[in-house]
Motif scaffolding. Structure first.
Motif, PDB file in Angstrom:
ATOM      1  N   MET A 111       5.231   7.791  -2.672  1.00 30.84           N
ATOM      2  CA  MET A 111       4.931   8.377  -1.538  1.00 30.84           C
ATOM      3  C   MET A 111       3.567   8.007  -0.971  1.00 30.84           C
ATOM      4  O   MET A 111       2.713   7.999  -1.703  1.00 30.84           O
ATOM      5  CB  MET A 111       4.750  10.084  -1.782  1.00 30.84           C
ATOM      6  N   VAL A 112       3.311   7.637   0.438  1.00 31.09           N
ATOM      7  CA  VAL A 112       2.075   7.302   0.944  1.00 31.09           C
ATOM      8  C   VAL A 112       1.971   8.184   2.073  1.00 31.09           C
ATOM      9  O   VAL A 112       2.502   8.733   2.910  1.00 31.09           O
ATOM     10  CB  VAL A 112       2.251   5.991   1.673  1.00 31.09           C
ATOM     11  N   ASP A 113       0.573   8.984   1.933  1.00 32.82           N
ATOM     12  CA  ASP A 113       0.212   9.868   2.896  1.00 32.82           C
ATOM     13  C   ASP A 113      -1.453   9.668   3.111  1.00 32.82           C
ATOM     14  O   ASP A 113      -2.153   9.862   2.202  1.00 32.82           O
ATOM     15  CB  ASP A 113       0.290  11.345   2.640  1.00 32.82           C
ATOM     16  N   GLN A 114      -1.697   9.245   4.435  1.00 30.59           N
ATOM     17  CA  GLN A 114      -3.039   8.762   4.500  1.00 30.59           C
ATOM     18  C   GLN A 114      -3.866   7.979   3.750  1.00 30.59           C
ATOM     19  O   GLN A 114      -4.809   8.403   3.351  1.00 30.59           O
ATOM     20  CB  GLN A 114      -3.729  10.274   4.899  1.00 30.59           C
ATOM     21  N   GLY A 115      -3.210   6.875   3.288  1.00 30.22           N
ATOM     22  CA  GLY A 115      -3.736   6.177   2.345  1.00 30.22           C
ATOM     23  C   GLY A 115      -3.539   6.361   0.744  1.00 30.22           C
ATOM     24  O   GLY A 115      -4.105   5.616   0.082  1.00 30.22           O
ATOM     25  N   GLN A 144      -2.887  -3.534   4.225  1.00 31.66           N
ATOM     26  CA  GLN A 144      -3.418  -2.960   5.506  1.00 31.66           C
ATOM     27  C   GLN A 144      -4.407  -2.276   5.826  1.00 31.66           C
ATOM     28  O   GLN A 144      -4.771  -2.047   7.204  1.00 31.66           O
ATOM     29  CB  GLN A 144      -1.895  -1.753   5.839  1.00 31.66           C
ATOM     30  N   GLY A 145      -5.271  -2.222   4.804  1.00 30.19           N
ATOM     31  CA  GLY A 145      -6.612  -1.835   5.213  1.00 30.19           C
ATOM     32  C   GLY A 145      -6.810  -0.272   5.926  1.00 30.19           C
ATOM     33  O   GLY A 145      -5.812   0.640   5.353  1.00 30.19           O
ATOM     34  N   ASP A 146      -7.757  -0.254   6.777  1.00 29.23           N
ATOM     35  CA  ASP A 146      -7.974   1.253   7.250  1.00 29.23           C
ATOM     36  C   ASP A 146      -6.808   1.605   8.153  1.00 29.23           C
ATOM     37  O   ASP A 146      -6.673   2.883   8.246  1.00 29.23           O
ATOM     38  CB  ASP A 146      -9.074   1.247   8.152  1.00 29.23           C
ATOM     39  N   GLN A 147      -5.818   0.831   8.704  1.00 28.22           N
ATOM     40  CA  GLN A 147      -4.596   1.478   9.313  1.00 28.22           C
ATOM     41  C   GLN A 147      -3.946   2.343   8.359  1.00 28.22           C
ATOM     42  O   GLN A 147      -3.244   3.493   8.929  1.00 28.22           O
ATOM     43  CB  GLN A 147      -3.545   0.314   9.595  1.00 28.22           C
ATOM     44  N   GLN A 148      -3.735   2.145   7.345  1.00 24.39           N
ATOM     45  CA  GLN A 148      -2.778   2.771   6.186  1.00 24.39           C
ATOM     46  C   GLN A 148      -3.678   4.192   6.013  1.00 24.39           C
ATOM     47  O   GLN A 148      -2.769   4.956   5.473  1.00 24.39           O
ATOM     48  CB  GLN A 148      -2.594   1.924   4.835  1.00 24.39           C
ATOM     49  N   LEU A 149      -4.815   4.245   6.171  1.00 28.21           N
ATOM     50  CA  LEU A 149      -5.694   5.396   5.746  1.00 28.21           C
ATOM     51  C   LEU A 149      -5.375   6.235   6.884  1.00 28.21           C
ATOM     52  O   LEU A 149      -5.461   7.710   6.816  1.00 28.21           O
ATOM     53  CB  LEU A 149      -7.164   5.304   5.826  1.00 28.21           C
TER      54      LEU A 149
END
Length: 98
Positions: free
Chosen positions: A59-63, A86-91
């Motif tokens: 699960m991914v949520d806000q990085g 993806q860097g900051d975008q994934q956060l």
């Protein structure tokens, strides 16, 4: 069973945990309002901490990337590479369950 704990910290963020980091994540307060997965027996604790629990490999949520168990390590590793690339975008993004 030996509990394993895996965390990464980047720029003050903790983007990943696999197998049994959930108690530490609960204590830090970062579970509240996030989608998360874990070992099934931790479901109630995570829900009580304000998390939205899913029974899925990753699960991914806000990085924050979480995973359930040793059998999910490959999927967790692949997702961590994707998040890092993806860097900051994934956060900023929240992904639906796999």
């Amino acid at each position: 069973m030996t509990a394993s704990l895996l965390f990464f910290q980047i720029d003050g963020m903790i983007p990943g945990g696999v197998i049994n980091p959930d108690n530490l994540l609960i204590e830090t307060g970062i579970i509240s309002g996030r989608k998360i997965t874990s070992w099934p027996s931790l479901r109630t604790d995570l829900i009580n901490a304000g998390g939205d629990w899913f029974d899925t490999q990753v699960m991914v949520d806000q990085g924050l990337v979480t995973s359930r168990k040793p059998e999910d390590i490959s999927a967790f590793s692949e997702k961590m590479i994707e998040v890092f690339s993806q860097g900051d975008q994934q956060l900023r993004d929240t992904s639906p369950p796999l």
